[in-house]
Enzyme design. Structure first.
Site, short mmCIF file in Angstrom:
data_model
loop_
_atom_site.label_atom_id
_atom_site.label_comp_id
_atom_site.label_asym_id
_atom_site.label_seq_id
_atom_site.Cartn_x
_atom_site.Cartn_y
_atom_site.Cartn_z
N ARG A 42 -5.61 -9.26 4.99
CA ARG A 42 -4.14 -9.15 5.01
C ARG A 42 -3.45 -10.49 4.84
O ARG A 42 -2.39 -10.72 5.41
CB ARG A 42 -3.67 -8.48 6.30
CG ARG A 42 -4.18 -7.07 6.50
CD ARG A 42 -3.41 -6.11 5.62
NE ARG A 42 -3.89 -4.74 5.80
CZ ARG A 42 -3.19 -3.79 6.42
NH1 ARG A 42 -2.02 -4.06 6.92
NH2 ARG A 42 -3.67 -2.58 6.51
N ARG A 46 3.25 -9.30 5.11
CA ARG A 46 4.52 -9.52 5.79
C ARG A 46 4.64 -10.85 6.52
O ARG A 46 5.73 -11.25 6.90
CB ARG A 46 4.81 -8.36 6.74
CG ARG A 46 5.26 -7.12 5.98
CD ARG A 46 5.28 -5.92 6.87
NE ARG A 46 3.94 -5.62 7.35
CZ ARG A 46 3.67 -4.70 8.28
NH1 ARG A 46 4.64 -4.05 8.85
NH2 ARG A 46 2.43 -4.46 8.63
N ARG A 55 9.11 -7.96 -2.25
CA ARG A 55 8.94 -6.53 -1.92
C ARG A 55 10.27 -5.82 -1.62
O ARG A 55 10.30 -4.60 -1.53
CB ARG A 55 8.03 -6.40 -0.68
CG ARG A 55 6.53 -6.35 -0.93
CD ARG A 55 6.05 -5.04 -1.54
NE ARG A 55 6.71 -3.87 -0.95
CZ ARG A 55 6.39 -3.31 0.20
NH1 ARG A 55 5.40 -3.78 0.90
NH2 ARG A 55 7.05 -2.26 0.65
N ASP A 91 -3.84 -0.89 -1.49
CA ASP A 91 -4.05 -0.28 -0.17
C ASP A 91 -5.21 0.71 -0.29
O ASP A 91 -5.49 1.22 -1.37
CB ASP A 91 -2.80 0.44 0.34
CG ASP A 91 -2.95 0.80 1.82
OD1 ASP A 91 -2.73 -0.08 2.67
OD2 ASP A 91 -3.35 1.94 2.12
N TYR A 166 -7.51 9.38 7.80
CA TYR A 166 -6.11 9.59 7.39
C TYR A 166 -5.91 10.98 6.78
O TYR A 166 -4.92 11.66 7.04
CB TYR A 166 -5.67 8.52 6.40
CG TYR A 166 -5.51 7.16 7.04
CD1 TYR A 166 -4.44 6.91 7.90
CD2 TYR A 166 -6.43 6.15 6.83
CE1 TYR A 166 -4.29 5.68 8.52
CE2 TYR A 166 -6.29 4.91 7.44
CZ TYR A 166 -5.23 4.69 8.29
OH TYR A 166 -5.08 3.48 8.91
O1 1CP Z 1 -3.93 -9.22 1.64
C1 1CP Z 1 -4.62 -8.20 1.78
O2 1CP Z 1 -5.48 -8.11 2.68
C2 1CP Z 1 -4.49 -7.06 0.78
C3 1CP Z 1 -3.62 -6.03 1.20
C4 1CP Z 1 -4.05 -4.78 1.97
C5 1CP Z 1 -5.31 -4.33 2.41
C6 1CP Z 1 -6.65 -5.03 2.30
C7 1CP Z 1 -3.12 -3.81 2.32
C8 1CP Z 1 -1.66 -3.86 2.03
N1 1CP Z 1 -3.78 -2.76 2.89
C9 1CP Z 1 -5.12 -3.06 2.98
C10 1CP Z 1 -6.20 -2.22 3.51
C11 1CP Z 1 -5.89 -1.21 4.53
N2 1CP Z 1 -4.86 -0.29 4.56
C12 1CP Z 1 -6.71 -0.93 5.65
C13 1CP Z 1 -8.00 -1.65 5.92
C14 1CP Z 1 -7.73 -3.00 6.49
C15 1CP Z 1 -7.38 -3.05 7.95
O3 1CP Z 1 -8.15 -2.51 8.77
O4 1CP Z 1 -6.35 -3.66 8.27
C16 1CP Z 1 -6.15 0.12 6.37
C17 1CP Z 1 -6.67 0.75 7.64
C18 1CP Z 1 -4.98 0.51 5.68
C19 1CP Z 1 -4.05 1.60 6.04
C20 1CP Z 1 -2.69 1.06 6.23
N3 1CP Z 1 -1.84 0.76 5.21
C21 1CP Z 1 -2.08 0.69 7.45
C22 1CP Z 1 -2.69 0.83 8.85
C23 1CP Z 1 -2.09 1.99 9.59
C24 1CP Z 1 -2.89 2.35 10.85
O5 1CP Z 1 -3.63 3.34 10.79
O6 1CP Z 1 -2.75 1.64 11.86
C25 1CP Z 1 -0.81 0.18 7.13
C26 1CP Z 1 0.23 -0.32 8.07
C27 1CP Z 1 -0.68 0.23 5.71
C28 1CP Z 1 0.44 -0.28 4.87
C29 1CP Z 1 0.19 -1.59 4.25
N4 1CP Z 1 -0.86 -1.89 3.41
C30 1CP Z 1 -0.77 -3.18 2.98
C31 1CP Z 1 0.42 -3.75 3.56
C32 1CP Z 1 0.90 -5.16 3.31
C33 1CP Z 1 0.99 -2.74 4.35
C34 1CP Z 1 2.26 -2.87 5.17
C35 1CP Z 1 3.38 -2.24 4.45
C36 1CP Z 1 4.38 -3.19 3.86
O7 1CP Z 1 4.24 -4.39 3.73
O8 1CP Z 1 5.43 -2.62 3.50
#
Ligand code: 1CP
Length: 359
Positions: A42, A46, A55, A91, A166
């Site tokens: 990540r 943000r 964004r 994602d 999910y």
């Molecule tokens: O920089 C990076 O790492 C690349 C961006 C990235 C990655 C690797 C995003 C963008 N998502 C992911 C993978 C991801 N998505 C995982 C595996 C990694 C981890 O365990 O953190 C998971 C579980 C998700 C699912 C997901 N998508 C969540 C988690 C929700 C929960 O169950 O608690 C969330 C909040 C998202 C949205 C998301 N994905 C990525 C971002 C930057 C965001 C936030 C939304 C935004 O910025 O508007």
């Protein structure tokens, strides 16, 4: 087949010599490194004001489908922090959206699935993923590898269990009760669901590797909810199928989950070259659990970055000391960068690890 050729023979993979010689890929291959490589899960996102700016007004899933925007967001942490690898901005639910599953990523919540997948009839909605379904991924990685030069690009996907969590729950969950109800109550349906997801995940990773990703990470973020016996019996076969499907490319395969201390050995056995470790198990102990022949990635607690500079340095040194005897070490956090993290603390951390480990 040369190391530079894809198993399909269609597209030579884009990995240049400079990328192959990078500290990150050397550490993944357990070769001597000029310094311990660092990247952050990540790292794009943000915590960066420049991310929030580009964004603005664009929904998360839509941003993943715009190649120029994906390229910009992926490059932002590379420019700012001097990390040793980029991770493709996308994602884990993107491939599911691409095959027509009715889902959205809701701000402050995460992925939400309109009609959860819970019956055999629902399985029919999980069709195969083709490269055409995610042509924007191929396009973005093409743009990115030209911009990145010698910096390696990591592709990624969600592992079958975490994707299933999910799809079955309909959104984020802490207990996975609906998913586990199927896993225990209808093992045939569960196995078929995970097998479908394994094929989709493998196809998604292949698209990224063929476009130029030179390593892949399989995120089984929520596998820590499972006992070792349940993981081995009900989840590992599907994750192993994913790793096997991309083995022929010769790119390092990283396997990561949260709270997976009891599963580290099995997660390596599933077919990983590098096992990701959260902050709950010190890396020397993790190495004993994983066994020889694999590199480790991790594992600074992401909340440490909210503390004083001295505390960050002390905890960083503890991670590096525990990693001293490893065959290969990629420095990372134990989970993703938290949105409120001070970006300057991340930049300082990269510099600190590079300085302390320079050989
Ligand atoms: O920089 C990076 O790492 C690349 C961006 C990235 C990655 C690797 C995003 C963008 N998502 C992911 C993978 C991801 N998505 C995982 C595996 C990694 C981890 O365990 O953190 C998971 C579980 C998700 C699912 C997901 N998508 C969540 C988690 C929700 C929960 O169950 O608690 C969330 C909040 C998202 C949205 C998301 N994905 C990525 C971002 C930057 C965001 C936030 C939304 C935004 O910025 O508007």
């Amino acid at each position: 087949m040369s190391a530079n050729e894809s198993p399909s023979g269609k597209h030579p993979t884009a990995t240049s010599e400079a990328v192959r010689d990078s500290a990150f890929l050397k550490a993944c291959r357990r070769e001597p490194v000029p310094h311990t490589p660092v990247w952050f899960m990540r790292q794009a996102g943000r915590s960066l004001p420049e991310y929030r700016k580009v964004r603005e007004g664009i929904p998360m899933l839509e941003s993943c489908m715009r190649p120029e925007l994906v390229t910009e967001i992926t490059l932002q942490p590379v420019r700012r922090h001097n990390v040793d690898a980029a991770i493709f901005f996308s994602d884990i639910v993107v491939p599911l959206k691409a095959i027509g599953i009715d889902l959205d990523i809701k701000p402050g919540v995460g992925p939400v699935v309109e009609n959860p997948v819970r019956t055999r009839a629902d399985l029919a909605r999980l069709r195969d993923l083709t490269p055409e379904d995610v042509s924007y991924v191929t396009e973005a990685i093409g743009l990115l590898t030209r911009e990145l030069g010698a910096t390696p690009l990591i592709g990624f996907a969600g592992a079958p269990f975490t994707l299933a969590s999910y799809l079955v729950e309909g959104g984020p969950s802490r207990t996975y009760e609906n998913a586990k109800a199927i896993m225990y109550g209808d093992p045939g349906l569960w196995a078929d669901l995970l097998d479908r997801l394994a094929d989709i995940t493998a196809a998604f990773l292949k698209v990224q590797i063929e476009a130029g990703a030179c390593a892949v990470q399989l995120f089984d973020s929520w596998a820590g909810a499972l006992s070792p016996a349940d993981y081995r019996h009900s989840v590992m076969p599907a994750s192993a199928k994913v790793f096997q499907a991309v083995a022929g490319y010769g790119v390092p395969r990283i396997h990561f989950g949260v709270g997976t201390g009891e599963l580290l050995g099995l997660m390596g056995e599933a077919g990983a070259d590098v096992v990701g470790v959260d902050w709950r198990v010190p890396l020397d102990e993790a190495a004993r659990r994983v066994g020889p022949g694999k590199a480790l990635q991790g594992n600074l607690d992401p909340t440490v970055l909210f503390s004083t500079r001295e505390a960050v340095e002390t905890k960083t040194r503890e991670v590096l000391d525990a990693a001293a005897g490893l065959e290969g070490h990629v420095f990372n956090l134990g989970h993703g960068v938290m949105p409120a993290t001070d970006p300057d603390a991340l930049t300082r951390l990269v510099d600190h690890v590079h300085t302390l480990t320079a050989r």
